[in-house]
Design a protein around this motif. Sequence first.
Motif, PDB file in Angstrom:
ATOM      1  N   ARG A   1     -14.012  11.800  17.881  1.00 31.83           N
ATOM      2  CA  ARG A   1     -13.148  10.663  17.597  1.00 31.83           C
ATOM      3  C   ARG A   1     -13.113  10.439  16.082  1.00 31.83           C
ATOM      4  N   GLU A   2     -11.917  10.206  15.548  1.00 35.06           N
ATOM      5  CA  GLU A   2     -11.775  10.043  14.104  1.00 35.06           C
ATOM      6  C   GLU A   2     -11.110   8.717  13.764  1.00 35.06           C
ATOM      7  N   LEU A   3     -11.492   8.180  12.621  1.00 38.33           N
ATOM      8  CA  LEU A   3     -10.898   6.942  12.145  1.00 38.33           C
ATOM      9  C   LEU A   3      -9.470   7.210  11.681  1.00 38.33           C
ATOM     10  N   VAL A   4      -8.565   6.361  12.143  1.00 36.83           N
ATOM     11  CA  VAL A   4      -7.176   6.420  11.696  1.00 36.83           C
ATOM     12  C   VAL A   4      -6.939   5.382  10.610  1.00 36.83           C
ATOM     13  N   ALA A   5      -7.326   4.151  10.894  1.00 32.59           N
ATOM     14  CA  ALA A   5      -7.117   3.067   9.934  1.00 32.59           C
ATOM     15  C   ALA A   5      -8.043   1.918  10.290  1.00 32.59           C
ATOM     16  N   SER A   6      -8.404   1.150   9.277  1.00 31.67           N
ATOM     17  CA  SER A   6      -9.235  -0.026   9.506  1.00 31.67           C
ATOM     18  C   SER A   6      -8.770  -1.153   8.600  1.00 31.67           C
ATOM     19  N   ILE A   7      -9.135  -2.368   9.004  1.00 34.98           N
ATOM     20  CA  ILE A   7      -8.759  -3.545   8.227  1.00 34.98           C
ATOM     21  C   ILE A   7      -9.877  -4.570   8.331  1.00 34.98           C
ATOM     22  N   THR A   8     -10.258  -5.118   7.190  1.00 36.98           N
ATOM     23  CA  THR A   8     -11.308  -6.127   7.186  1.00 36.98           C
ATOM     24  C   THR A   8     -10.717  -7.492   7.521  1.00 36.98           C
ATOM     25  N   ASN A   9     -11.577  -8.486   7.684  1.00 36.12           N
ATOM     26  CA  ASN A   9     -11.058  -9.813   8.015  1.00 36.12           C
ATOM     27  C   ASN A   9     -10.382 -10.468   6.817  1.00 36.12           C
ATOM     28  N   SER A  10     -10.526  -9.892   5.639  1.00 39.07           N
ATOM     29  CA  SER A  10      -9.794 -10.398   4.476  1.00 39.07           C
ATOM     30  C   SER A  10      -8.530  -9.595   4.201  1.00 39.07           C
ATOM     31  N   GLY A  11      -8.280  -8.568   5.021  1.00 39.00           N
ATOM     32  CA  GLY A  11      -7.034  -7.828   4.901  1.00 39.00           C
ATOM     33  C   GLY A  11      -7.097  -6.525   4.140  1.00 39.00           C
ATOM     34  N   SER A  12      -8.260  -6.134   3.679  1.00 40.53           N
ATOM     35  CA  SER A  12      -8.382  -4.835   2.997  1.00 40.53           C
ATOM     36  C   SER A  12      -8.257  -3.716   4.011  1.00 40.53           C
ATOM     37  N   THR A  13      -7.514  -2.684   3.647  1.00 32.68           N
ATOM     38  CA  THR A  13      -7.229  -1.598   4.585  1.00 32.68           C
ATOM     39  C   THR A  13      -7.733  -0.262   4.074  1.00 32.68           C
ATOM     40  N   ASP A  14      -7.920   0.638   5.031  1.00 37.05           N
ATOM     41  CA  ASP A  14      -8.335   1.997   4.720  1.00 37.05           C
ATOM     42  C   ASP A  14      -7.647   2.912   5.724  1.00 37.05           C
ATOM     43  N   TYR A  15      -7.224   4.096   5.251  1.00 41.24           N
ATOM     44  CA  TYR A  15      -6.485   5.019   6.108  1.00 41.24           C
ATOM     45  C   TYR A  15      -7.036   6.439   5.988  1.00 41.24           C
ATOM     46  N   ALA A  16      -6.924   7.168   7.081  1.00 39.64           N
ATOM     47  CA  ALA A  16      -7.173   8.600   7.012  1.00 39.64           C
ATOM     48  C   ALA A  16      -6.073   9.231   6.154  1.00 39.64           C
TER      49      ALA A  16
ATOM     50  N   SER B   1      -4.467  11.833   6.531  1.00 35.36           N
ATOM     51  CA  SER B   1      -3.390  12.422   7.320  1.00 35.36           C
ATOM     52  C   SER B   1      -2.318  11.430   7.735  1.00 35.36           C
ATOM     53  N   VAL B   2      -2.604  10.126   7.637  1.00 35.23           N
ATOM     54  CA  VAL B   2      -1.631   9.127   8.077  1.00 35.23           C
ATOM     55  C   VAL B   2      -1.141   8.230   6.951  1.00 35.23           C
ATOM     56  N   LYS B   3      -1.689   8.403   5.764  1.00 35.49           N
ATOM     57  CA  LYS B   3      -1.285   7.558   4.641  1.00 35.49           C
ATOM     58  C   LYS B   3       0.205   7.705   4.386  1.00 35.49           C
ATOM     59  N   GLY B   4       0.852   6.566   4.196  1.00 40.09           N
ATOM     60  CA  GLY B   4       2.292   6.563   3.955  1.00 40.09           C
ATOM     61  C   GLY B   4       3.132   6.561   5.217  1.00 40.09           C
ATOM     62  N   ARG B   5       2.499   6.787   6.364  1.00 41.94           N
ATOM     63  CA  ARG B   5       3.235   6.796   7.635  1.00 41.94           C
ATOM     64  C   ARG B   5       2.783   5.687   8.573  1.00 41.94           C
ATOM     65  N   PHE B   6       1.505   5.373   8.567  1.00 36.08           N
ATOM     66  CA  PHE B   6       0.950   4.351   9.458  1.00 36.08           C
ATOM     67  C   PHE B   6       0.589   3.108   8.651  1.00 36.08           C
ATOM     68  N   THR B   7       0.709   1.966   9.306  1.00 32.57           N
ATOM     69  CA  THR B   7       0.323   0.700   8.692  1.00 32.57           C
ATOM     70  C   THR B   7      -0.484  -0.119   9.682  1.00 32.57           C
ATOM     71  N   ILE B   8      -1.661  -0.527   9.268  1.00 26.23           N
ATOM     72  CA  ILE B   8      -2.494  -1.393  10.106  1.00 26.23           C
ATOM     73  C   ILE B   8      -2.339  -2.824   9.615  1.00 26.23           C
ATOM     74  N   SER B   9      -2.300  -3.750  10.547  1.00 23.77           N
ATOM     75  CA  SER B   9      -2.214  -5.162  10.200  1.00 23.77           C
ATOM     76  C   SER B   9      -2.935  -5.963  11.280  1.00 23.77           C
ATOM     77  N   ARG B  10      -3.167  -7.217  11.001  1.00 30.04           N
ATOM     78  CA  ARG B  10      -3.832  -8.076  11.968  1.00 30.04           C
ATOM     79  C   ARG B  10      -3.269  -9.477  11.897  1.00 30.04           C
ATOM     80  N   ASP B  11      -3.305 -10.145  13.038  1.00 27.55           N
ATOM     81  CA  ASP B  11      -2.927 -11.548  13.145  1.00 27.55           C
ATOM     82  C   ASP B  11      -4.174 -12.279  13.608  1.00 27.55           C
ATOM     83  N   ASN B  12      -4.850 -12.920  12.690  1.00 27.60           N
ATOM     84  CA  ASN B  12      -6.116 -13.566  13.023  1.00 27.60           C
ATOM     85  C   ASN B  12      -5.929 -14.726  14.000  1.00 27.60           C
ATOM     86  N   ALA B  13      -4.790 -15.372  13.966  1.00 30.54           N
ATOM     87  CA  ALA B  13      -4.535 -16.480  14.888  1.00 30.54           C
ATOM     88  C   ALA B  13      -4.420 -15.983  16.327  1.00 30.54           C
TER      89      ALA B  13
END
Length: 119
Positions: A45-60, A62-74
């Motif tokens: 299993r490999e990491l695709v993308a992650s996001i912290t509770n403050s909104g900082s993101t990280d991407y593999a 292979s997916v940079k520029g194509r995938f976007t991770i986001s979160r709705d804390n509410a």
Amino acid sequence: QVQLAESGGGVVQPGGSLRLSCEASGSAFRLNAMGWYRQVPGKQRELVASITNSGSTDYADSVKGRFTISRDNAKNTVYLQMNNLKPEDTAVYYCNVNYRVVLTQFDRWGQGTQVTVTS
């Protein structure tokens, strides 16, 4: 205990788009980092993308520029917008959340959702 509900997988043609969602539910928890992983048979299993509770993101790479991770804390929900999908993106995608109940941290995985990119 937190439960995760994933949705949004499916079959799409190369170049197409999908959006995955993962909603966390339960009581008395606070979400920390959230992420998406993927796995194909015979591989780790490999990491695709992650996001912290403050909104900082990280991407593999292979997916940079194509995938976007986001979160709705509410809504306790994390999303993965996948654009310009390629056949090599085919995998089971798993949501992962790290959360805290009082002073104890936990990690939980979603059930997985299949993404198939094929012409």
